[in-house]
Design a protein around this motif. Structure first.
Motif, PDB file in Angstrom:
ATOM      1  N   ILE A   7       4.931  -7.371 -14.635  1.00 30.57           N
ATOM      2  CA  ILE A   7       4.262  -7.470 -15.933  1.00 30.57           C
ATOM      3  C   ILE A   7       5.126  -8.333 -16.840  1.00 30.57           C
ATOM      4  O   ILE A   7       6.230  -7.949 -17.224  1.00 30.57           O
ATOM      5  N   SER A  33       0.811  -9.953 -13.729  1.00 30.02           N
ATOM      6  CA  SER A  33      -0.009  -9.686 -14.903  1.00 30.02           C
ATOM      7  C   SER A  33      -0.559 -10.986 -15.459  1.00 30.02           C
ATOM      8  O   SER A  33      -0.039 -12.070 -15.181  1.00 30.02           O
ATOM      9  N   ARG A  35      -0.236 -11.894 -18.436  1.00 28.72           N
ATOM     10  CA  ARG A  35       0.713 -12.416 -19.425  1.00 28.72           C
ATOM     11  C   ARG A  35       1.513 -13.542 -18.772  1.00 28.72           C
ATOM     12  O   ARG A  35       1.998 -13.410 -17.667  1.00 28.72           O
ATOM     13  N   SER A  55      -5.524  -7.410 -15.484  1.00 36.72           N
ATOM     14  CA  SER A  55      -4.898  -6.648 -16.569  1.00 36.72           C
ATOM     15  C   SER A  55      -3.565  -6.092 -16.084  1.00 36.72           C
ATOM     16  O   SER A  55      -3.282  -6.030 -14.886  1.00 36.72           O
ATOM     17  N   ASN A  56      -2.762  -5.648 -17.051  1.00 37.46           N
ATOM     18  CA  ASN A  56      -1.504  -4.979 -16.703  1.00 37.46           C
ATOM     19  C   ASN A  56      -1.769  -3.688 -15.937  1.00 37.46           C
ATOM     20  O   ASN A  56      -0.998  -3.316 -15.047  1.00 37.46           O
ATOM     21  N   GLN A  57      -2.850  -2.999 -16.272  1.00 38.81           N
ATOM     22  CA  GLN A  57      -3.178  -1.758 -15.576  1.00 38.81           C
ATOM     23  C   GLN A  57      -3.473  -2.018 -14.102  1.00 38.81           C
ATOM     24  O   GLN A  57      -3.079  -1.235 -13.234  1.00 38.81           O
ATOM     25  N   ILE A  68       8.915  -4.608 -15.220  1.00 37.50           N
ATOM     26  CA  ILE A  68       8.470  -4.926 -16.584  1.00 37.50           C
ATOM     27  C   ILE A  68       9.417  -5.974 -17.145  1.00 37.50           C
ATOM     28  O   ILE A  68      10.602  -5.712 -17.379  1.00 37.50           O
ATOM     29  N   ALA A  78       2.312  -5.024 -25.188  1.00 36.11           N
ATOM     30  CA  ALA A  78       2.027  -5.277 -23.775  1.00 36.11           C
ATOM     31  C   ALA A  78       1.801  -3.993 -22.984  1.00 36.11           C
ATOM     32  O   ALA A  78       1.018  -3.972 -22.031  1.00 36.11           O
ATOM     33  N   LEU A  79       2.484  -2.924 -23.378  1.00 35.60           N
ATOM     34  CA  LEU A  79       2.456  -1.694 -22.577  1.00 35.60           C
ATOM     35  C   LEU A  79       1.562  -0.611 -23.177  1.00 35.60           C
ATOM     36  O   LEU A  79       1.447   0.476 -22.598  1.00 35.60           O
ATOM     37  N   LEU A  82      -0.923   1.864 -21.179  1.00 33.11           N
ATOM     38  CA  LEU A  82      -0.703   1.714 -19.739  1.00 33.11           C
ATOM     39  C   LEU A  82      -0.479   3.080 -19.100  1.00 33.11           C
ATOM     40  O   LEU A  82       0.303   3.883 -19.585  1.00 33.11           O
TER      41      LEU A  82
END
Length: 254
Positions: A7, A33, A35, A55-57, A68, A78-79, A82
């Motif tokens: 991520i 991710s 990002r 997505s981050n998820q 991370i 960002a988190l 989550l």
């Protein structure tokens, strides 16, 4: 560890991916991710088994170990929201973000490990400091150039402060190049010579049978040019200034 998620795909995230794929190794699936979308897309295009998630998820859901690597100021955005199950392993490479801070942000019981991977892991040439030791995380970074587990977060933070000196070294080399150019040397020639000069220093550092002080002594002659520069420029005042800035950085990182 067969499935790794990242991520935050900036310089360090990119270096980790390149390190995992170094030498054509495709033994690990990598989930990125969104990002750092441009870098993530480039890595996925050029390396088999590297995928960009929506997505981050999704990164967390697909991976067994989640790295991370977002910038410290961006971590809450960002988190946020989550969900990290307890059976994941979370590796935190954000400078100045401790275990308690990250656990509060994530609200997870998953194991948390801090790490300091440096850009040279892209070629599997740099040791990574970790805390606490964890068999899966140790194995990952051993594969990427070596691992150095430390006993507590206080020791970890000292190593983190040391990484803050990296760009100063590059700036020092740039200053040497500029000095030579000011004295009539073509800039390209000056830079080529300085690069080769200090690549030799880098090669000497691989000789771990000699301490750093011994290496310095072995490269200078009493009364010679190297001793003159060391004793007149890197004097007690400059050494004290370096200590002061490192102490201040350490206090901030804590």
């Amino acid at each position: 560890m067969r499935r790794i998620g990242i991520i935050g795909v900036g310089e360090i995230g990119r270096a980790i991916v390149l390190g995992l794929r170094h030498g054509g190794d495709t033994s690990t699936e990598v989930f990125l991710s969104p990002r750092g979308a441009r870098t993530a897309a480039e890595l996925a295009e050029h390396h088999a088994g590297v995928r960009v998630c929506a997505s981050n998820q999704e990164v967390v859901d697909r991976a067994e170990l989640v790295i991370i690597a977002v910038r410290r100021p961006d971590r809450h955005e960002a988190l946020a929201g989550l969900r990290v199950p307890g059976d994941r392993i979370v590796v935190n490479v954000m400078a100045g973000v401790g275990h308690d801070d990250l656990r509060r942000t994530l609200g997870t019981d998953a194991p948390l490990v801090r790490a300091i991977p440096l850009p040279a892991i892209r070629e599997r040439r740099c040791v990574t400091v970790v805390h606490p030791a964890h068999p899966e995380v140790n194995s990952l970074f051993e594969r990427l150039g070596g691992v150095l587990p430390v006993a507590d977060e206080a020791a970890f933070t000292v190593f983190s402060a040391l990484t803050g000196t990296l760009t100063t070294h590059y700036a020092y080399l740039a200053a040497l190049t500029a000095w030579a150019a000011d004295h009539g040397i073509a800039a390209d020639d000056a830079e080529r010579y300085v690069r080769d000069l200090f690549q030799g220093v880098g090669r000497a550092l691989h000789d771990q049978t000699r301490s750093l002080r011994q290496l310095a002594a072995d490269h200078e002659t009493p009364g010679g040019s190297n001793e003159r520069v060391r004793t007149t420029w890197f004097d007690a005042a400059n050494a004290a200034a370096l200590t002061t800035v490192l102490d201040d950085l350490l206090a901030e990182l804590r």
